[in-house]
Design a protein around this motif. Structure first.
Motif, PDB file in Angstrom:
ATOM      1  N   GLN A  92       0.900  -1.076   0.039  1.00 10.92           N
ATOM      2  CA  GLN A  92       0.117   0.073   0.071  1.00 10.92           C
ATOM      3  C   GLN A  92       0.965   1.389  -0.188  1.00 10.92           C
ATOM      4  O   GLN A  92       0.522   2.438  -0.274  1.00 10.92           O
ATOM      5  CB  GLN A  92      -0.994  -0.114   1.256  1.00 10.92           C
ATOM      6  N   ASN A  93       2.215   1.198   0.503  1.00 11.36           N
ATOM      7  CA  ASN A  93       3.031   2.265   0.400  1.00 11.36           C
ATOM      8  C   ASN A  93       4.168   2.194  -0.133  1.00 11.36           C
ATOM      9  O   ASN A  93       5.343   2.840   0.134  1.00 11.36           O
ATOM     10  CB  ASN A  93       3.151   2.398   2.066  1.00 11.36           C
ATOM     11  N   ALA A  94       3.997   1.518  -1.232  1.00  3.99           N
ATOM     12  CA  ALA A  94       5.017   1.210  -2.082  1.00  3.99           C
ATOM     13  C   ALA A  94       5.901   2.726  -2.695  1.00  3.99           C
ATOM     14  O   ALA A  94       7.144   2.606  -2.603  1.00  3.99           O
ATOM     15  CB  ALA A  94       4.628   0.575  -3.291  1.00  3.99           C
ATOM     16  N   ALA A  95       5.086   3.441  -2.906  1.00  2.00           N
ATOM     17  CA  ALA A  95       5.506   4.810  -3.516  1.00  2.00           C
ATOM     18  C   ALA A  95       6.478   5.544  -2.628  1.00  2.00           C
ATOM     19  O   ALA A  95       7.587   5.820  -2.956  1.00  2.00           O
ATOM     20  CB  ALA A  95       4.453   5.718  -4.031  1.00  2.00           C
ATOM     21  N   ALA A  96       6.054   5.535  -1.361  1.00  8.33           N
ATOM     22  CA  ALA A  96       6.702   6.103  -0.323  1.00  8.33           C
ATOM     23  C   ALA A  96       7.724   5.123   0.446  1.00  8.33           C
ATOM     24  O   ALA A  96       8.760   5.520   1.233  1.00  8.33           O
ATOM     25  CB  ALA A  96       5.935   6.597   0.901  1.00  8.33           C
ATOM     26  N   ARG A  97       7.804   3.948  -0.176  1.00 12.44           N
ATOM     27  CA  ARG A  97       8.743   2.988   0.357  1.00 12.44           C
ATOM     28  C   ARG A  97       8.793   2.747   1.785  1.00 12.44           C
ATOM     29  O   ARG A  97       9.829   2.530   2.534  1.00 12.44           O
ATOM     30  CB  ARG A  97      10.248   3.283  -0.154  1.00 12.44           C
TER      31      ARG A  97
END
Ligand code: SAM
Length: 232
Positions: A92-97
């Motif tokens: 769910q938070n891949a973009a923010a790593r």
């Protein structure tokens, strides 16, 4: 029981790459991959002993995204639950790593701690709402004891902190007594305790902390700092 637990022969033999894939060191891998596990860019530094359903890890991970944290949990199904929870958060938070730095491993923390962590590797150990084991003949099952405190002292670096919280006053006193009596630890003063963000997280984000809150129970907190070893 324990004979189904897997643990490394030594910390160097532990392969962390599947726990923290986002921290695998792509530039510096062992020359002979058959001899050593893949390396990470950093070591695990924060451990949550008996992490239960992972509330503490999940709350701390985004607050300290550069520190690797590990929950140790003895129950297989609970460990799996936490692993799935973290993987879902990573997606769910891949973009923010985010959440790449948290993981959970099935282990009996009373037995195999030195197999996982080198001397002085850890900066924080959390012991949140440990099982109280009320009866005297069960006290040896408590995860704070003279022997285990020596293992925590081994794994913690000087200046590192053990965080404890419980709703059972007698267990709080037991933990304070055993850390106070240990030459490697000193109690962290209450003023400092109040200012520590991890204390707030431990009180409000653990599943047990929330349960105690709902039942309007008391929470007893105590922090202990790892002292420098005396010169020989
Ligand atoms: N820390 C969590 C919290 O505050 O919500 C869970 C607290 S729960 C009362 C205690 C947890 O410790 C349980 O999930 C239990 O399975 C785990 N546990 C007990 N003995 C353990 C051991 N020797 N090694 C690892 N985990 C253990």
């Amino acid at each position: 029981s324990d004979h189904t637990l897997e643990y490394p022969a030594s910390p160097d033999a532990m392969d962390w790459s599947s726990y923290y894939p986002g921290f695998v060191d792509e530039d510096h891998q062992p020359e002979d991959a058959t001899q050593a596990p893949p390396r990470l860019t950093k070591d695990v530094e924060i451990v949550d002993i008996g992490c239960g359903f992972g509330g503490l890890l999940v709350a701390l991970a985004p607050l300290m995204p550069e520190k690797l944290m590990l929950g140790l949990e003895i129950r297989t199904s609970v460990t799996k639950f936490v692993q799935d929870r973290i993987w879902a958060l990573r997606e769910q938070n891949a973009a923010a790593r985010l959440y790449q730095n948290a993981a959970c491993l099935r282990a009996n923390s009373m037995k195999f701690l030195p197999n996982f962590f080198k001397k002085g590797q850890l900066s924080k150990i959390f012991i949140c709402f440990p099982d109280p084991h009320f009866k005297a003949r069960k006290h040896k099952a408590r995860i704070v004891s003279t022997t285990l405190n020596s293992e925590y002292a081994f794994a913690l670096r000087p200046g590192g902190v053990v965080y404890t919280i419980t709703d059972v006053e007698a267990l709080h006193q037991w933990m304070v007594h055993h850390f106070d009596a240990h030459p490697s630890f000193e109690r962290v003063p209450e003023e400092e305790e109040r200012e520590d963000e991890c204390v707030r997280v431990m009180m409000s984000e653990t599943e047990e902390g929330k349960k105690v809150e709902r039942n309007k129970g008391q929470k007893f907190v105590a922090l202990f700092r790892r002292l420098e070893d005396p010169p020989w």
